[in-house]
Design an enzyme around this catalytic site. Sequence first.
Site, PDB file in Angstrom:
ATOM      1  N   LYS A 102     -63.693 -20.415  13.820  1.00  0.00           N
ATOM      2  CA  LYS A 102     -63.753 -20.611  12.359  1.00  0.00           C
ATOM      3  C   LYS A 102     -65.197 -20.716  11.877  1.00  0.00           C
ATOM      4  CE  LYS A 102     -60.230 -19.914  12.991  1.00  0.00           C
ATOM      5  NZ  LYS A 102     -59.274 -19.796  14.111  1.00  0.00           N
ATOM      6  N   GLY A 106     -55.175  -5.821  21.660  1.00  0.00           N
ATOM      7  CA  GLY A 106     -54.254  -6.837  21.137  1.00  0.00           C
ATOM      8  C   GLY A 106     -54.487  -7.105  19.658  1.00  0.00           C
ATOM      9  N   HIS A 134     -52.285 -27.722  15.772  1.00  0.00           N
ATOM     10  CA  HIS A 134     -51.608 -28.761  14.979  1.00  0.00           C
ATOM     11  C   HIS A 134     -50.226 -29.067  15.535  1.00  0.00           C
ATOM     12  CE1 HIS A 134     -51.580 -24.788  13.070  1.00  0.00           C
ATOM     13  NE2 HIS A 134     -50.303 -25.008  12.835  1.00  0.00           N
ATOM     14  N   HIS A 163     -54.067 -25.171 -13.607  1.00  0.00           N
ATOM     15  CA  HIS A 163     -54.547 -23.860 -14.043  1.00  0.00           C
ATOM     16  C   HIS A 163     -56.058 -23.914 -14.262  1.00  0.00           C
ATOM     17  CE1 HIS A 163     -54.771 -20.049 -16.144  1.00  0.00           C
ATOM     18  NE2 HIS A 163     -55.528 -20.644 -17.047  1.00  0.00           N
TER      19      HIS A 163
HETATM   20  C1  LIG Z   1     -60.223 -18.146  20.033  1.00  0.00           C
HETATM   21  C2  LIG Z   1     -59.104 -19.092  19.700  1.00  0.00           C
HETATM   22  C3  LIG Z   1     -58.901 -19.471  18.377  1.00  0.00           C
HETATM   23  C4  LIG Z   1     -57.881 -20.355  18.065  1.00  0.00           C
HETATM   24  N1  LIG Z   1     -57.717 -20.700  16.751  1.00  0.00           N
HETATM   25  C5  LIG Z   1     -56.734 -21.560  16.419  1.00  0.00           C
HETATM   26  C6  LIG Z   1     -56.583 -21.978  15.083  1.00  0.00           C
HETATM   27  O1  LIG Z   1     -57.323 -21.572  14.198  1.00  0.00           O
HETATM   28  N2  LIG Z   1     -55.604 -22.857  14.795  1.00  0.00           N
HETATM   29  C7  LIG Z   1     -54.755 -23.331  15.761  1.00  0.00           C
HETATM   30  O2  LIG Z   1     -53.869 -24.127  15.439  1.00  0.00           O
HETATM   31  N3  LIG Z   1     -54.880 -22.959  17.048  1.00  0.00           N
HETATM   32  C8  LIG Z   1     -55.854 -22.096  17.402  1.00  0.00           C
HETATM   33  N4  LIG Z   1     -56.018 -21.745  18.715  1.00  0.00           N
HETATM   34  C9  LIG Z   1     -55.066 -22.293  19.711  1.00  0.00           C
HETATM   35  C10 LIG Z   1     -55.434 -23.739  20.076  1.00  0.00           C
HETATM   36  O3  LIG Z   1     -56.748 -23.767  20.560  1.00  0.00           O
HETATM   37  C11 LIG Z   1     -54.468 -24.278  21.115  1.00  0.00           C
HETATM   38  O4  LIG Z   1     -53.147 -24.119  20.647  1.00  0.00           O
HETATM   39  C12 LIG Z   1     -54.723 -25.756  21.358  1.00  0.00           C
HETATM   40  O5  LIG Z   1     -56.033 -25.980  21.808  1.00  0.00           O
HETATM   41  C13 LIG Z   1     -53.727 -26.313  22.397  1.00  0.00           C
HETATM   42  O6  LIG Z   1     -53.986 -27.649  22.603  1.00  0.00           O
HETATM   43  P1  LIG Z   1     -53.611 -28.365  23.975  1.00  0.00           P
HETATM   44  O7  LIG Z   1     -54.014 -29.782  23.812  1.00  0.00           O
HETATM   45  O8  LIG Z   1     -52.220 -28.063  24.334  1.00  0.00           O
HETATM   46  O9  LIG Z   1     -54.501 -27.667  25.091  1.00  0.00           O
HETATM   47  P2  LIG Z   1     -56.043 -27.285  25.207  1.00  0.00           P
HETATM   48  O10 LIG Z   1     -56.742 -27.357  23.922  1.00  0.00           O
HETATM   49  O11 LIG Z   1     -56.078 -26.014  25.968  1.00  0.00           O
HETATM   50  O12 LIG Z   1     -56.642 -28.465  26.092  1.00  0.00           O
HETATM   51  C14 LIG Z   1     -56.284 -28.669  27.418  1.00  0.00           C
HETATM   52  C15 LIG Z   1     -57.409 -29.385  28.125  1.00  0.00           C
HETATM   53  O13 LIG Z   1     -56.937 -29.788  29.394  1.00  0.00           O
HETATM   54  C16 LIG Z   1     -57.994 -29.657  30.334  1.00  0.00           C
HETATM   55  N5  LIG Z   1     -57.392 -29.576  31.670  1.00  0.00           N
HETATM   56  C17 LIG Z   1     -56.591 -28.596  32.164  1.00  0.00           C
HETATM   57  N6  LIG Z   1     -56.205 -28.918  33.418  1.00  0.00           N
HETATM   58  C18 LIG Z   1     -56.778 -30.114  33.698  1.00  0.00           C
HETATM   59  C19 LIG Z   1     -56.745 -30.964  34.827  1.00  0.00           C
HETATM   60  N7  LIG Z   1     -56.032 -30.663  35.910  1.00  0.00           N
HETATM   61  N8  LIG Z   1     -57.461 -32.107  34.799  1.00  0.00           N
HETATM   62  C20 LIG Z   1     -58.197 -32.449  33.695  1.00  0.00           C
HETATM   63  N9  LIG Z   1     -58.247 -31.679  32.595  1.00  0.00           N
HETATM   64  C21 LIG Z   1     -57.539 -30.535  32.598  1.00  0.00           C
HETATM   65  C22 LIG Z   1     -58.698 -28.381  29.908  1.00  0.00           C
HETATM   66  O14 LIG Z   1     -60.037 -28.376  30.385  1.00  0.00           O
HETATM   67  C23 LIG Z   1     -58.628 -28.499  28.390  1.00  0.00           C
HETATM   68  O15 LIG Z   1     -59.777 -29.109  27.873  1.00  0.00           O
HETATM   69  C24 LIG Z   1     -57.048 -20.879  19.091  1.00  0.00           C
HETATM   70  C25 LIG Z   1     -57.262 -20.531  20.425  1.00  0.00           C
HETATM   71  C26 LIG Z   1     -58.270 -19.646  20.733  1.00  0.00           C
HETATM   72  C27 LIG Z   1     -58.493 -19.284  22.176  1.00  0.00           C
END
Ligand SMILES: Cc1cc2nc3c(=O)[nH]c(=O)nc-3n(C[C@H](O)[C@H](O)[C@H](O)COP(=O)(O)OP(=O)(O)OC[C@H]3O[C@@H](n4cnc5c(N)ncnc54)[C@H](O)[C@@H]3O)c2cc1C
Length: 468
Positions: free
Chosen positions: A52, A182, A324, A447
């Site tokens: 962003k 993609g 979110h 508005h």
């Molecule tokens: C380029 C891009 C743009 C995006 N833009 C948006 C957006 O605008 N809006 C939106 O809603 N979503 C967006 N997303 C998606 C969003 O980033 C993910 O849906 C979100 O981060 C998922 O959150 P999470 O907590 O499930 O996992 P993640 O954010 O992936 O976090 C998981 C964390 O766990 C850690 N981890 C993994 N395994 C281990 C372990 N064994 N021990 C310790 N730590 C570990 C990883 O290092 C990571 O930091 C985007 C994704 C990308 C790639």
Amino acid sequence: MDNNFDVIVIGAGPGGYVAAIRSAQLGLKTACVESRKTLGGTCLNVGCIPSKSLLNASEMYHKAQKEFKNLGIVFTDIKLNLSSMMANKNKSILTLTKGVEFLFKKNKISHLKGKGSILDKNTVIVINDSKKKITYKAKNIIIATGSVPTSLPNIKIDEKIIVSSTGALTFDKPPKELVVIGGGYIGLELSSVWKRLGSNVTVIEYLDHIIPGMDKDISSEFLKILNKQGINFKLDSKVTGVNVIKNKAVVDFTNNKTAKRERIECNKVLVAVGRKPDIGEDITKLSIKLNNQKKIQVNEKFETSVNNIYAIGDVIDKGPMLAHKAEDEGIAVAEIIAGQAGHVNYNVIPAVIYTSPEVATVGKTEKDLKKENIKYKVGKFPFLANSRAKVNNETEGFVKVIADEKTDKVLGVALIGSLAGTMIAELALAMEFGASAEDIARTCHAHPTHSEAVKEAAMAVDKRPIHF
Ligand SMILES: Cc1cc2nc3c(=O)[nH]c(=O)nc-3n(C[C@H](O)[C@H](O)[C@H](O)COP(=O)(O)OP(=O)(O)OC[C@H]3O[C@@H](n4cnc5c(N)ncnc54)[C@H](O)[C@@H]3O)c2cc1C
């Protein structure tokens, strides 16, 4: 430090860090393990936030070059300083990841640095940078390890020439020719960034339309707009190979219908074909049940098939892979562990594509409703007939409200237009409260604002828009 906790969260992305904060707020002794140097997961480090930041900066650059003169603002000598743009992005990441660190301290959450694995339903092992193993005990474990980019068979991401989204957020100069494999939201957002910064961009998409899952009227309007912005599309095309030859890549692809083969030589290839859950070997060993996409199966309480072990976010088999959604699950799972009634309404999860204009959706599509045999009515209103959009020269796109044919209850909304990502919140709230299209139509909207188009689309459900 006492190594016994009520809750240990593995992963500090938007799912994990929010689950940790909510658990601590509810009086649970909480730790969060993270293997990355900084907190905030994919979202803050290599996802939502950096993308962003570049979308915003590149849009300003584009507007300064192409649109300011129409407003009577004349510059000469507009230049791109990409390293400053990247520095601004990195500053935002640092501020926000430090912000999560601050929130951990404020809520007395133990930040366990290293890679976490689950030995059994009450034991987490953390291996830190110096390979030291520390054992922790927890009454409850939350897996929030998120997701990682995936590729296609025979295409190896090297993050130099063939990159994932992570590599495409750090190019040191705009690639002259960029091929994006993609046409989903990540591919299109990053295509927009690099097109605005000077690359010639070609998107190759397997399907005959962009943004899988969206209704055709939205995706074809979006395609038309992106085409007009100069992004090239090769739809209905299968990439058959990518070869790197002397700092360049050669992308081969075949049209699914005509079988015509084509080849593009380019400087960078972005592989944006989706993300897969990040699941360690320990999870497999513990025999936590996965679905056929290798996502962790959870019930409505986010419980996995193993007692005391919960999972949330990108790693689970529920809802879209969005930050979110992960955050809301983080709140809900903590409340469930604390004995409260946490809940996530998967029917009302907004999704936004932060291009210009933005595309935002919530609830059901027409396609979904046809499949479910639900009768509906549609109201549409174009931004061309919205006064604020007109004065701002932002007339592309429209609002579409889908309501139940009999009850008038709003079932889904799609917007394509400026500020769509902000306006979708009103619709999500309306849907949470079970609003009818008539409720939105009778709500006074300020508005002149873009959101009047939402009101007019709701009126159009009953075929009585005023300004169109
Ligand atoms: C380029 C891009 C743009 C995006 N833009 C948006 C957006 O605008 N809006 C939106 O809603 N979503 C967006 N997303 C998606 C969003 O980033 C993910 O849906 C979100 O981060 C998922 O959150 P999470 O907590 O499930 O996992 P993640 O954010 O992936 O976090 C998981 C964390 O766990 C850690 N981890 C993994 N395994 C281990 C372990 N064994 N021990 C310790 N730590 C570990 C990883 O290092 C990571 O930091 C985007 C994704 C990308 C790639």
